[in-house]
Design a protein around this motif. Sequence first.
Motif, PDB file in Angstrom:
ATOM      1  N   THR A 167       0.671  -0.779  -0.330  1.00  0.00           N
ATOM      2  CA  THR A 167       0.290  -0.228  -0.089  1.00  0.00           C
ATOM      3  C   THR A 167       1.054   0.784  -0.414  1.00  0.00           C
ATOM      4  O   THR A 167       0.384   1.989  -0.929  1.00  0.00           O
ATOM      5  N   GLY A 168       1.954   1.214   0.932  1.00  0.00           N
ATOM      6  CA  GLY A 168       2.725   2.583   0.742  1.00  0.00           C
ATOM      7  C   GLY A 168       3.027   2.680  -0.613  1.00  0.00           C
ATOM      8  O   GLY A 168       3.506   4.055  -0.806  1.00  0.00           O
ATOM      9  N   MET A 169       4.451   1.354  -1.155  1.00  0.00           N
ATOM     10  CA  MET A 169       4.824   1.909  -2.316  1.00  0.00           C
ATOM     11  C   MET A 169       3.233   2.058  -3.301  1.00  0.00           C
ATOM     12  O   MET A 169       3.908   3.347  -4.289  1.00  0.00           O
ATOM     13  N   ARG A 170       2.439   2.004  -3.114  1.00  0.00           N
ATOM     14  CA  ARG A 170       1.455   2.454  -4.091  1.00  0.00           C
ATOM     15  C   ARG A 170       1.373   4.005  -4.431  1.00  0.00           C
ATOM     16  O   ARG A 170       1.616   4.697  -4.693  1.00  0.00           O
ATOM     17  N   LEU A 171       1.107   4.823  -2.799  1.00  0.00           N
ATOM     18  CA  LEU A 171       1.025   6.306  -2.398  1.00  0.00           C
ATOM     19  C   LEU A 171       2.570   6.824  -3.537  1.00  0.00           C
ATOM     20  O   LEU A 171       2.356   7.691  -3.544  1.00  0.00           O
ATOM     21  N   GLU A 172       3.199   5.950  -2.589  1.00  0.00           N
ATOM     22  CA  GLU A 172       4.622   7.116  -3.506  1.00  0.00           C
ATOM     23  C   GLU A 172       4.938   6.976  -4.415  1.00  0.00           C
ATOM     24  O   GLU A 172       5.289   7.319  -5.481  1.00  0.00           O
ATOM     25  N   ILE A 173       3.864   5.651  -5.576  1.00  0.00           N
ATOM     26  CA  ILE A 173       4.147   5.538  -6.599  1.00  0.00           C
ATOM     27  C   ILE A 173       3.652   7.360  -7.590  1.00  0.00           C
ATOM     28  O   ILE A 173       3.756   7.689  -8.155  1.00  0.00           O
ATOM     29  N   LYS A 174       2.372   6.806  -6.437  1.00  0.00           N
ATOM     30  CA  LYS A 174       0.897   7.791  -6.939  1.00  0.00           C
ATOM     31  C   LYS A 174       1.990   9.256  -6.299  1.00  0.00           C
ATOM     32  O   LYS A 174       1.099  10.226  -7.678  1.00  0.00           O
ATOM     33  N   GLY A 175       2.357   9.727  -5.308  1.00  0.00           N
ATOM     34  CA  GLY A 175       3.126  11.324  -5.534  1.00  0.00           C
ATOM     35  C   GLY A 175       3.586  11.241  -6.822  1.00  0.00           C
ATOM     36  O   GLY A 175       3.556  12.761  -7.075  1.00  0.00           O
ATOM     37  N   ARG A 176       4.760  10.497  -7.022  1.00  0.00           N
ATOM     38  CA  ARG A 176       5.524  10.771  -7.789  1.00  0.00           C
ATOM     39  C   ARG A 176       5.531  11.027  -9.140  1.00  0.00           C
ATOM     40  O   ARG A 176       5.366  12.044  -9.980  1.00  0.00           O
ATOM     41  N   GLN A 177       3.720  10.504  -9.669  1.00  0.00           N
ATOM     42  CA  GLN A 177       3.442  10.700 -11.172  1.00  0.00           C
ATOM     43  C   GLN A 177       1.699  12.182 -10.625  1.00  0.00           C
ATOM     44  O   GLN A 177       2.762  12.658 -11.977  1.00  0.00           O
ATOM     45  N   GLU A 178       1.715  12.614  -9.642  1.00  0.00           N
ATOM     46  CA  GLU A 178       1.168  13.282  -9.596  1.00  0.00           C
ATOM     47  C   GLU A 178       2.056  14.337  -9.843  1.00  0.00           C
ATOM     48  O   GLU A 178       1.851  15.514 -10.068  1.00  0.00           O
ATOM     49  N   GLU A 179       3.215  15.077  -9.578  1.00  0.00           N
ATOM     50  CA  GLU A 179       4.288  15.576  -9.374  1.00  0.00           C
ATOM     51  C   GLU A 179       4.566  16.220 -10.151  1.00  0.00           C
ATOM     52  O   GLU A 179       4.976  17.174 -10.847  1.00  0.00           O
ATOM     53  N   LYS A 180       4.974  15.145 -11.250  1.00  0.00           N
ATOM     54  CA  LYS A 180       4.848  14.730 -12.255  1.00  0.00           C
ATOM     55  C   LYS A 180       4.709  15.434 -13.861  1.00  0.00           C
ATOM     56  O   LYS A 180       5.126  16.370 -14.226  1.00  0.00           O
ATOM     57  N   GLU A 181       3.443  14.982 -13.741  1.00  0.00           N
ATOM     58  CA  GLU A 181       2.712  15.189 -14.977  1.00  0.00           C
ATOM     59  C   GLU A 181       1.056  16.361 -14.372  1.00  0.00           C
ATOM     60  O   GLU A 181       0.519  17.834 -14.507  1.00  0.00           O
ATOM     61  N   LEU A 182       0.484  15.347 -13.757  1.00  0.00           N
ATOM     62  CA  LEU A 182      -0.909  15.513 -13.361  1.00  0.00           C
ATOM     63  C   LEU A 182      -0.784  17.420 -12.268  1.00  0.00           C
ATOM     64  O   LEU A 182      -1.727  17.648 -12.767  1.00  0.00           O
TER      65      LEU A 182
END
Length: 246
Positions: free
Chosen positions: A129-144
């Motif tokens: 779950t923590g890994m999913r949140l980390e990946i989600k955060g990086r993706q949001e900061e990069k593009e969204l």
Amino acid sequence: MIKGQDNTSEITVGHIIARDYRKSQALVFRGVDFSCGGNRTLDDVFNGKEEELHYVLQEWGKLDAHPPEKEVNFVGRDMAFLTDYIIKLHHHFVNSQTTFITELAYKVAESNHERNPEIKAIAELFESTGMRLEIKGRQEEKELFPYLLRMHEAMSKGIHIKAASFGPVGAIKTEGEQIVAALGQMRQLTNNYTAPAYTTSTCPILYKLLAEYEADTLLHLHLENNILFPRALQTEDYLRANQQIN
């Protein structure tokens, strides 16, 4: 409409929680996903579950009798504030706590594996779950999030911007629902974060950290799904209608 509740049952859960976040706790205890399922009404959530609805409304009534102290009004904030707040508070929390809690969870699992083998399952669930949140955060900061900031600037200055490479905001799918489901499973496995008797002294510390992590994640996803993303959709629709997105 739920009898005796006027139009309350027609308001979405996300809107109710956005107005008074204290009310989220009663929903958490009933296993209701308000962070990613906030677009549902009370009728939708508690259809055929009158006793659970009664409990929630009773708890909310107690809160209404004591107005919350001054807090940040997220509903009235713009996308620039919200994205900055989420990055600095929630993304930072995930990045700073996930590895530490994961390592602690596996240590506690090893120390208590004979009497409490379920702790290893908790550690594995938290790690994924923590890994999913980390990946989600990086993706949001990069593009969204940069795109949301460009839309905010276009809205405030009347300028034109290029459409996002990932497509319309409304087409974005996150893993929020799976994350909330995993947190609910973790809450069940830990018996609402109650450390078992006769465990090592670090187990109560771990469970306290897991509870704090869940609380932060639910607020994090609530801010995104019930406040930030709906505003982004409205902004994008407005900019497209005015041909400000190329």
